[in-house]
Design an enzyme around this catalytic site. Structure first.
Site, PDB file in Angstrom:
ATOM      1  N   SER A 182      33.040  11.367  21.933  1.00 22.11           N
ATOM      2  CA  SER A 182      33.927  10.738  20.951  1.00 22.11           C
ATOM      3  C   SER A 182      35.161  11.561  20.617  1.00 22.11           C
ATOM      4  CB  SER A 182      33.151  10.437  19.670  1.00 22.11           C
ATOM      5  OG  SER A 182      32.176   9.440  19.891  1.00 22.11           O
TER       6      SER A 182
ATOM      7  N   GLU B 290      54.113  74.320  45.388  1.00 18.75           N
ATOM      8  CA  GLU B 290      53.881  73.530  46.585  1.00 18.75           C
ATOM      9  C   GLU B 290      55.004  73.631  47.618  1.00 18.75           C
ATOM     10  OE1 GLU B 290      51.126  71.597  47.390  1.00 18.75           O
ATOM     11  OE2 GLU B 290      50.249  72.641  45.667  1.00 18.75           O
TER      12      GLU B 290
END
Length: 670
Positions: A335, A29
């Site tokens: 409860s 590159e």
């Protein structure tokens, strides 16, 4: 466990990248990368000459220019964009060192298949391998893929990808980064690609969504989705599987059976009457709209010693409904709230052997009045606190709440771990507030720890992309004292009675049984007309909260025979199945036990459970040994069963509603 991202990216340092990758990119590159100032005049001339000879466009962008384009510019091919790219590249070169630029580039570029950056590419194409582990052949393949991520994808274009990899190897050899022999060996190696995409393959769950929301709320969207946070959670994967299986299996046994052949639900008196089921929804969900209407549930398990979330199930299927009932649902606990009432009474000096009247009471509401009833539609006269809680008597719980003060009960519940708003009303004693399973499990922790409360914690550690620790919960909280040691011991004793002799005997929890010798306590809960069913229970090393119900509050859990499904009949089996699975195969350990009370803080006495006084031989089956705060045990003997004194009363109950009931104005009796 799960990945949350806009882009699949795992930032790494240059030291964490294979040298083959670095050399490959420089060779193919930007061979003058370490010499130019952002743009390469030599590269531009070489590209222009190539264009004149072949008539084809040939890129001349340096690595720095490619980084500039990827970070700041749109990918068009105009002269203006190329000029901008060059100026930005030169500015990047002035601001950063070469290796810093190369590191940013390797973390930025796209490799196809959703992989952004070299680490994500290595993991994606080579079955979870890291960038540091890439071989020469693997590195060469990835180096060329950035030219055309789609066209050179090995899944779709194997031969093109193979050719391009070999081109990279030839260039690396010609540039002197590898020898011709190394190039030949690598070119004779197959691609051996094995795609692994965790961001797609991982199944998102209620717990991972709970973590995601927490992280976004604390650190922000960008940090979570774009900055590569690493998050370590408290979840126990094995326990999570057990929890999911327990919830789904029990609920599937309760749902009506749908026959796909006839398209109808089969008649079965022992299954729920509401015509909906998980199996039915799975068969039809692609053809119907709306949310699923089948029976739902949630389970949260916490380690009481740390507060760590070990399992979280927010529903039966996250794909059907992302609503997390473990933390987002607000349902009445029924409860299962009563232990907070009894805890406040214990802290005010009441004992398990203290007595409370279970007889009719009218609460003025202004306007109107409220008359609490017991689940069994009867009244039981004078009962001990242990009996009242174990058998879940509503009327005595309301009387106890009035005796100790509803405001004090609400404050106690909040101190112990409830986080939802708690209304100051007399029905609070029966669980008329709205809570979620996570906070219920959190609030039960003090019952297992000797009175120490801890906040639920789901995250062990959060790190940024560089390994810096942003949050660390690996050192557990020491806890905050919300119950006295003696009070916690007495409450623990009361809640063990619920399982041993009360509404939760269906747990079949016995000492030395299939739970590695651990004792357990807990409380069932059922709301009006069976809209909600709860069980919150604990061992010395695990607290688990279970809720079962329909998302639609109007739908009730009644069987086809008309019988309602309470906490003991539908939530308790889920908890029981979960606990059995967790402790299966765990060796019995006698050291795993609840905290003992401080020395000389508790005394015992053999009492008559009707009068609460010292028992006589004639008290018979009403006799039991009971625990009291030190110095508070009764000193007088039972007069109810003292036949010699001629005071025997054959009936200690009152009619349903009497003048006493209608004129009741006191705030409690004991």
């Amino acid at each position: 466990m799960a990945t949350a991202c806009v882009e699949n990216r795992y930032p790494v340092t240059l030291e964490e990248v294979s040298p083959w990758v670095i050399n490959g990119f420089i060779a193919t590159e930007d061979r003058t990368f370490y010499e130019h100032n952002g743009i390469s005049l030599r590269g531009i001339a070489r590209a222009a000459l190539h264009d004149l000879r072949t008539g084809e466009r040939h890129g001349a962008s340096t690595i720095t220019q490619q980084l500039a384009k990827g970070l700041f510019l749109v990918p068009d091919q105009t002269i203006q964009r190329k000029i901008q790219e060059a100026f930005i590249a030169m500015e990047i070169e002035r601001q950063f060192e070469k290796n810093e630029i190369l590191e940013m580039y390797l973390n930025q570029i796209y490799f196809g298949a959703g992989a952004h950056g070299i680490e994500a590419a290595a993991r994606t194409y080579f079955n979870g391998s890291s960038a540091a582990e890439l071989s020469l052949a693997q590195a060469a393949m990835l180096v060329r893929m950035v030219k055309n991520p789609s066209g050179f994808n090995p899944q779709n274009n194997y031969e093109r990808c193979l050719i391009q990899r070999n081109v990279a190897l030839q260039v690396m050899a010609s540039e002197g980064y590898i020898t011709p022999v190394q190039a030949d060996e690598a070119m004779n190696t197959p691609l051996a690609v094995e795609i692994h995409r965790p961001e797609i393959e991982q199944e998102w769950t209620y717990f991972s969504e709970y973590i995601r929301k927490y992280l976004v709320n604390r650190y922000g969207w960008s940090a979570v989705y774009e900055q590569g946070l690493r998050v370590y959670t408290t979840l126990d994967p094995d326990m999570q599987i057990v929890a999911e299986n327990a919830l789904n299996s029990i609920l599937a046994e309760k749902e009506p059976v749908w026959d796909p052949e006839t398209g109808e639900f089969l008649s079965d008196s022992e299954r729920l009457r509401h015509e909906s089921s998980y199996a039915h929804w799975q068969a039809l969900r692609d053809t119907v709209s709306g949310v699923p209407d089948y029976l739902q549930g949630a389970l949260v398990a916490l380690d009481p010693a740390t507060g760590y979330v070990k399992a979280m199930v927010g529903g039966r299927d996250f794909q059907d409904s992302e609503f997390n009932r473990a933390v987002q649902a607000r349902r009445q606990p029924g409860s299962s709230f009563k232990p907070f009432v009894f805890a406040e009474a214990i802290e005010q000096g009441w004992s398990p052997g203290s007595t409370i009247l279970d007889q009719p009471v009218v609460v003025q509401m202004f306007p109107g009045s409220w008359r609490p009833r017991n689940y069994d539609h009867t009244f039981h006269g004078m009962v001990t606190l242990r009996t009242a809680l174990a058998r879940s008597f509503n009327v005595s719980a309301v009387r106890l709440g009035m005796a100790v003060g509803v405001e004090a009960v609400a404050a106690r519940a909040m101190a112990m771990g409830l986080t939802s708003r708690i209304p100051i009303v007399h029905s609070l004693s029966l669980g008329s507030c709205m809570v979620n399973p996570l906070e219920m499990a959190q609030a039960y922790i003090p019952f297992a720890t000797g009175g120490l409360a801890r906040d639920a914690v789901a995250i062990l550690r959060v790190e940024d992309r560089y390994g810096n620790v942003l949050e660390d919960n690996q050192t557990p909280s020491a806890g905050r004292r919300v119950l006295s040691e003696t009070g916690a011991y007495l409450m623990n004793s009361l809640l063990q009675s619920v399982i041993r002799e009360g509404t939760a005997t269906g747990a079949r929890w016995y000492w030395g049984g299939p739970y590695s010798g651990r004792r357990a306590g807990g409380k069932t809960g059922t709301t009006s007309d069976y809209a909600d069913a709860w069980f919150v229970g604990f061992t010395p090393d695990l607290v688990a909260s279970v809720w079962v119900g329909y998302d639609n509050h109007v739908v009730r859990m009644r069987l086809q025979n008309g019988r309602g499904q309470s906490g003991s009949s539908i939530a308790l089996p889920v908890w029981n199945s979960f606990m059995r699975g967790v402790f299966e195969g765990v060796p019995a350990d006698s050291t795993v036990s609840f905290p003992a009370p401080p020395p000389n803080s508790v005394e015992t006495a053999i009492i008559c459970t009707i009068t609460g006084k010292l028992a006589l031989e004639t008290c018979g089956e009403n006799t039991r040994q009971e625990e009291f705060w030190e110095g508070t045990a009764p000193q007088d003997y039972c007069t109810l069963h003292d036949y010699s004194a001629g005071t025997f009363l054959p009936d200690t109950t009152l009619p349903d509603f009497t003048e006493f009931d209608m004129n009741y104005t006191n705030h409690g009796e004991n």
